[in-house]
Design an enzyme around this catalytic site. Structure first.
Site, PDB file in Angstrom:
ATOM      1  N   LYS A  14      21.083 -13.668  22.077  1.00 49.54           N
ATOM      2  CA  LYS A  14      22.169 -12.800  21.628  1.00 49.54           C
ATOM      3  C   LYS A  14      22.137 -12.665  20.097  1.00 49.54           C
ATOM      4  O   LYS A  14      21.431 -13.429  19.418  1.00 49.54           O
ATOM      5  CB  LYS A  14      23.505 -13.389  22.115  1.00 49.54           C
ATOM      6  CG  LYS A  14      23.625 -13.402  23.647  1.00 49.54           C
ATOM      7  CD  LYS A  14      24.972 -13.963  24.104  1.00 49.54           C
ATOM      8  CE  LYS A  14      25.107 -13.904  25.615  1.00 49.54           C
ATOM      9  NZ  LYS A  14      26.437 -14.406  26.077  1.00 49.54           N
ATOM     10  N   TYR A  41      26.919  -5.578  31.269  1.00 51.87           N
ATOM     11  CA  TYR A  41      28.052  -6.464  31.591  1.00 51.87           C
ATOM     12  C   TYR A  41      29.085  -5.786  32.492  1.00 51.87           C
ATOM     13  O   TYR A  41      30.252  -6.171  32.478  1.00 51.87           O
ATOM     14  CB  TYR A  41      28.721  -6.930  30.296  1.00 51.87           C
ATOM     15  CG  TYR A  41      28.007  -8.113  29.637  1.00 51.87           C
ATOM     16  CD1 TYR A  41      27.797  -9.306  30.322  1.00 51.87           C
ATOM     17  CD2 TYR A  41      27.575  -8.049  28.306  1.00 51.87           C
ATOM     18  CE1 TYR A  41      27.159 -10.393  29.723  1.00 51.87           C
ATOM     19  CE2 TYR A  41      26.926  -9.147  27.699  1.00 51.87           C
ATOM     20  CZ  TYR A  41      26.732 -10.303  28.423  1.00 51.87           C
ATOM     21  OH  TYR A  41      26.106 -11.381  27.836  1.00 51.87           O
ATOM     22  N   ARG A  65      19.304 -21.030  33.913  1.00 55.84           N
ATOM     23  CA  ARG A  65      20.736 -21.235  33.626  1.00 55.84           C
ATOM     24  C   ARG A  65      21.010 -22.686  33.223  1.00 55.84           C
ATOM     25  O   ARG A  65      21.819 -22.951  32.340  1.00 55.84           O
ATOM     26  CB  ARG A  65      21.589 -20.883  34.854  1.00 55.84           C
ATOM     27  CG  ARG A  65      21.535 -19.423  35.242  1.00 55.84           C
ATOM     28  CD  ARG A  65      22.526 -18.584  34.506  1.00 55.84           C
ATOM     29  NE  ARG A  65      23.907 -18.824  34.906  1.00 55.84           N
ATOM     30  CZ  ARG A  65      24.932 -18.077  34.506  1.00 55.84           C
ATOM     31  NH1 ARG A  65      24.735 -17.047  33.704  1.00 55.84           N
ATOM     32  NH2 ARG A  65      26.147 -18.351  34.904  1.00 55.84           N
ATOM     33  N   ASN A 124      27.836 -17.667  22.140  1.00 55.77           N
ATOM     34  CA  ASN A 124      27.070 -18.696  22.872  1.00 55.77           C
ATOM     35  C   ASN A 124      25.563 -18.450  22.917  1.00 55.77           C
ATOM     36  O   ASN A 124      24.867 -18.951  23.786  1.00 55.77           O
ATOM     37  CB  ASN A 124      27.691 -18.957  24.253  1.00 55.77           C
ATOM     38  CG  ASN A 124      27.699 -17.738  25.140  1.00 55.77           C
ATOM     39  OD1 ASN A 124      27.269 -16.666  24.727  1.00 55.77           O
ATOM     40  ND2 ASN A 124      28.178 -17.898  26.357  1.00 55.77           N
ATOM     41  N   HIS A 135      21.736 -15.526  26.881  1.00 53.49           N
ATOM     42  CA  HIS A 135      22.148 -15.046  28.207  1.00 53.49           C
ATOM     43  C   HIS A 135      21.052 -15.362  29.213  1.00 53.49           C
ATOM     44  O   HIS A 135      19.866 -15.280  28.881  1.00 53.49           O
ATOM     45  CB  HIS A 135      22.356 -13.521  28.182  1.00 53.49           C
ATOM     46  CG  HIS A 135      22.354 -12.907  29.552  1.00 53.49           C
ATOM     47  ND1 HIS A 135      23.468 -12.905  30.360  1.00 53.49           N
ATOM     48  CD2 HIS A 135      21.364 -12.328  30.282  1.00 53.49           C
ATOM     49  CE1 HIS A 135      23.155 -12.331  31.520  1.00 53.49           C
ATOM     50  NE2 HIS A 135      21.885 -11.975  31.492  1.00 53.49           N
ATOM     51  N   GLU A 141      18.998  -6.575  35.910  1.00 52.70           N
ATOM     52  CA  GLU A 141      18.938  -6.664  34.445  1.00 52.70           C
ATOM     53  C   GLU A 141      17.535  -6.349  33.922  1.00 52.70           C
ATOM     54  O   GLU A 141      17.388  -5.658  32.919  1.00 52.70           O
ATOM     55  CB  GLU A 141      19.396  -8.059  34.001  1.00 52.70           C
ATOM     56  CG  GLU A 141      20.879  -8.270  34.284  1.00 52.70           C
ATOM     57  CD  GLU A 141      21.345  -9.720  34.129  1.00 52.70           C
ATOM     58  OE1 GLU A 141      20.529 -10.582  33.749  1.00 52.70           O
ATOM     59  OE2 GLU A 141      22.535  -9.974  34.385  1.00 52.70           O
TER      60      GLU A 141
HETATM   61  P1  RTP Z   1      25.913 -14.590  30.139  1.00 53.74           P
HETATM   62  O1  RTP Z   1      26.094 -13.529  31.226  1.00 53.74           O
HETATM   63  O2  RTP Z   1      26.040 -14.034  28.761  1.00 53.74           O
HETATM   64  O3  RTP Z   1      24.689 -15.435  30.346  1.00 53.74           O
HETATM   65  O4  RTP Z   1      27.096 -15.590  30.320  1.00 53.74           O
HETATM   66  P2  RTP Z   1      27.627 -16.261  31.632  1.00 53.74           P
HETATM   67  O5  RTP Z   1      27.032 -15.628  32.850  1.00 53.74           O
HETATM   68  O6  RTP Z   1      27.425 -17.720  31.438  1.00 53.74           O
HETATM   69  O7  RTP Z   1      29.147 -15.938  31.546  1.00 53.74           O
HETATM   70  P3  RTP Z   1      29.963 -14.644  32.008  1.00 53.74           P
HETATM   71  O8  RTP Z   1      31.178 -15.131  32.697  1.00 53.74           O
HETATM   72  O9  RTP Z   1      29.071 -13.664  32.686  1.00 53.74           O
HETATM   73  O10 RTP Z   1      30.402 -14.085  30.604  1.00 53.74           O
HETATM   74  C1  RTP Z   1      29.522 -13.329  29.831  1.00 53.74           C
HETATM   75  C2  RTP Z   1      29.700 -13.651  28.382  1.00 53.74           C
HETATM   76  O11 RTP Z   1      30.986 -13.242  27.955  1.00 53.74           O
HETATM   77  C3  RTP Z   1      31.443 -14.097  26.939  1.00 53.74           C
HETATM   78  N1  RTP Z   1      32.709 -14.683  27.334  1.00 53.74           N
HETATM   79  N2  RTP Z   1      33.746 -14.761  26.536  1.00 53.74           N
HETATM   80  N3  RTP Z   1      36.318 -15.201  25.478  1.00 53.74           N
HETATM   81  C4  RTP Z   1      36.029 -15.632  26.690  1.00 53.74           C
HETATM   82  O12 RTP Z   1      36.807 -16.228  27.342  1.00 53.74           O
HETATM   83  C5  RTP Z   1      34.709 -15.356  27.216  1.00 53.74           C
HETATM   84  N4  RTP Z   1      34.286 -15.650  28.434  1.00 53.74           N
HETATM   85  C6  RTP Z   1      33.020 -15.220  28.513  1.00 53.74           C
HETATM   86  C7  RTP Z   1      30.395 -15.174  26.730  1.00 53.74           C
HETATM   87  O13 RTP Z   1      29.548 -14.762  25.638  1.00 53.74           O
HETATM   88  C8  RTP Z   1      29.642 -15.138  28.038  1.00 53.74           C
HETATM   89  O14 RTP Z   1      28.332 -15.630  27.884  1.00 53.74           O
END
Ligand code: RTP
Length: 155
Positions: A16, A56, A92, A119, A122, A133
């Site tokens: 990112k 997203y 992951r 973070n 991804h 994706e």
């Molecule tokens: P990613 O898709 O980026 O690998 O992350 P992930 O599956 O672990 O998490 P996901 O729930 O899909 O969320 C995507 C990205 O959104 C941001 N996020 N911000 N402010 C918040 O509460 C919050 N929650 C999620 C994070 O950058 C997360 O990686």
């Protein structure tokens, strides 16, 4: 052959904008190489908001969606396809939990960050998401079918 008869799994892994800004591209690539995954595709890209909204789209109803798209659009990302056994789930695991504070030391997030909204990387959360994706970020001809076992072309 370890992979005989099986289609190796692929994951979409992305550094990112904060990971790029902090000079962590090499560190993240290194971990996937060292673990034994094969790099199939990689490009740096300043992704547009519509492209990121598509990436997203499952999160479009979330309160953080707008901030997430703005963050991801704040600078370039490095998009990659990594291939090998259990690439999605193990990828992951290597990234750590979405919330870096819940990520174990030794994971990428557990070693390099503390903010959920910053973070640094991804990784696809299922084989279906990975396929979606990969086709969103790469044209078929950008995915390179090289064989790491063939050494002739290095000489
Ligand atoms: P990613 O898709 O980026 O690998 O992350 P992930 O599956 O672990 O998490 P996901 O729930 O899909 O969320 C995507 C990205 O959104 C941001 N996020 N911000 N402010 C918040 O509460 C919050 N929650 C999620 C994070 O950058 C997360 O990686």
């Amino acid at each position: 052959k370890a992979m005989a008869g099986k289609t190796p799994e692929r994951s979409f892994i992305m550094v990112k904008p904060d990971g790029v800004q902090r000079g962590l591209v090499g560190e993240i690539v290194k971990r996937f190489e060292q673990r034994g995954y094969t790099l199939r595709a990689m490009k740096m890209m300043h992704a547009s908001k519509p492209h990121l909204e598509e990436h997203y789209k499952d999160l479009s109803s979330k309160g953080f969606f707008k901030d997430l798209v703005a963050y991801m659009n704040s600078g370039p990302v490095v998009a990659m396809v990594w291939e090998g056994k259990d690439a999605v789930k193990t990828g992951r695991k290597m990234l750590g939990e979405t919330n870096p504070l819940a990520s174990a030391p030794g994971t990428i997030r557990g070693d390099f960050c503390i903010e959920v909204g910053r973070n640094i990387c991804h990784g696809s959360d299922s084989v279906e998401s990975a396929n979606r994706e990969i086709s969103l970020w790469f044209k078929p001809e950008e995915i390179i079918a090289w064989d790491p076992c063939i050494k002739d072309w290095i000489q």
